[in-house]
Scaffold this active site. Structure first.
Site, PDB file in Angstrom:
ATOM      1  N   GLU A  46      52.277 -69.658  37.597  1.00 54.16           N
ATOM      2  CA  GLU A  46      52.256 -68.305  37.057  1.00 54.16           C
ATOM      3  C   GLU A  46      53.339 -68.142  35.992  1.00 54.16           C
ATOM      4  O   GLU A  46      54.428 -68.715  36.096  1.00 54.16           O
ATOM      5  CB  GLU A  46      52.515 -67.249  38.141  1.00 54.16           C
ATOM      6  CG  GLU A  46      51.521 -67.219  39.275  1.00 54.16           C
ATOM      7  CD  GLU A  46      50.222 -66.532  38.931  1.00 54.16           C
ATOM      8  OE1 GLU A  46      50.114 -65.978  37.811  1.00 54.16           O
ATOM      9  OE2 GLU A  46      49.322 -66.547  39.774  1.00 54.16           O
ATOM     10  N   THR A  47      53.029 -67.329  34.994  1.00 58.59           N
ATOM     11  CA  THR A  47      54.021 -66.815  34.057  1.00 58.59           C
ATOM     12  C   THR A  47      53.895 -65.302  34.064  1.00 58.59           C
ATOM     13  O   THR A  47      52.786 -64.764  33.967  1.00 58.59           O
ATOM     14  CB  THR A  47      53.807 -67.364  32.640  1.00 58.59           C
ATOM     15  OG1 THR A  47      54.033 -68.774  32.650  1.00 58.59           O
ATOM     16  CG2 THR A  47      54.762 -66.728  31.649  1.00 58.59           C
TER      17      THR A  47
END
Length: 280
Positions: A46-47
């Site tokens: 995830e970002t």
């Protein structure tokens, strides 16, 4: 504000452990296509993208390498550590696709800690046909599940199918059909598949396939931890208030520790720290 991308590992104090996350900060959020491109380039599960709204509030979006995700716990904790370092201890408020998520940030010695408070958890019975199809993708047998922790669809921002193994050995052997499980989870609107084993009182071991995000396995999953906490409380499997510890990522060589607090009602609290992955 200058745009910047930070890289951290969440739920660990050792850069060799935890779950890596990108934390992007800027004055305004980039276009969706740009955020997806950046998240794919970063390559972490995830970002998180944050833009300030004023008074400690931030507009937030989450992207995996494959698609946008409504909510992510480990990236939120990583963002809390970044905000603490930049602005000090406070309660920051993340305006996400699933509503406001408070993020309580504090400092303990040299470490910054963040506690997210999930939206109110929900559960639905897991249809037997869905459980059977999922077990087939995993190569698990129904008798290898813990009868005291029945399968359940659990939500604390995104939906998960929680399956409890009856032994640590069953949990340790994870070799699943990636494309089949991805198709199944996409069809059912599931984000991750928390596979757990209850060890000592208040200690759970977890593994978490995340094929819909293009990731074989997550070493730490805050959203799933909140969903599990809500399930245990609301099903009467743990009497609230209570605390539990989730140990995840150990089989991957990326040990993570998630501290979960179950209040008597409302959102579940998930706490952890994060360490920088950038060269000083």
């Amino acid at each position: 504000m200058t745009e910047r991308l930070y890289r951290l590992a969440a739920f660990t104090q050792d850069p060799r452990g935890g779950n890596p996350a990108g934390v992007w900060l800027g004055e305004t959020l980039p276009p969706a296509a740009t955020m997806q491109e950046l998240a794919t380039e970063v390559g972490y599960s995830e970002t998180i993208f944050l833009a300030p709204l004023g008074e400690g509030r931030y507009r937030v979006r989450y992207y995996s390498p494959a698609k946008e995700i409504d909510f992510c716990g480990h990236a939120s904790v990583a963002a809390g550590v970044v905000l603490g370092r930049l602005h000090g201890p406070d309660t920051y408020r993340l305006e996400t696709a699933i509503g406001e998520v408070p993020l309580e940030v504090s400092r303990h010695g040299e470490s910054w800690w963040a506690t997210l408070v999930s939206v109110t958890p929900q559960q639905r019975p897991a249809p037997p046909a869905l459980v059977a199809e999922t077990l087939a993708c995993l190569g698990w047998r129904a008798e290898e599940l813990d009868p005291e922790l029945p399968p359940v669809l659990a939500y604390a921002g995104v939906w998960h199918l929680v399956l409890a193994a009856s032994s640590h050995d069953r949990l340790a052997r994870l070799d699943y059909d990636f494309e089949a499980l991805k198709a199944l989870m996409t069809r059912e609107g599931l984000t991750t598949l928390p596979l757990i084993w209850r060890d000592a009182e208040g200690v759970f071991h977890a593994r978490n396939p995340f094929p819909v995000g293009g990731v074989v396995e997550d070493p730490a999953t805050g959203a799933a931890a909140a969903a599990l906490g809500g399930y245990l409380r609301d099903a009467g499997l743990m009497a609230a208030p209570a605390r539990l510890t989730i140990r995840q990522g150990e089989a991957m060589g990326q040990p993570s520790r998630l501290e979960v607090t179950l209040p008597e009602r409302g959102g579940i609290r998930v706490s952890g720290t994060a360490v920088s992955l950038e060269t000083p």
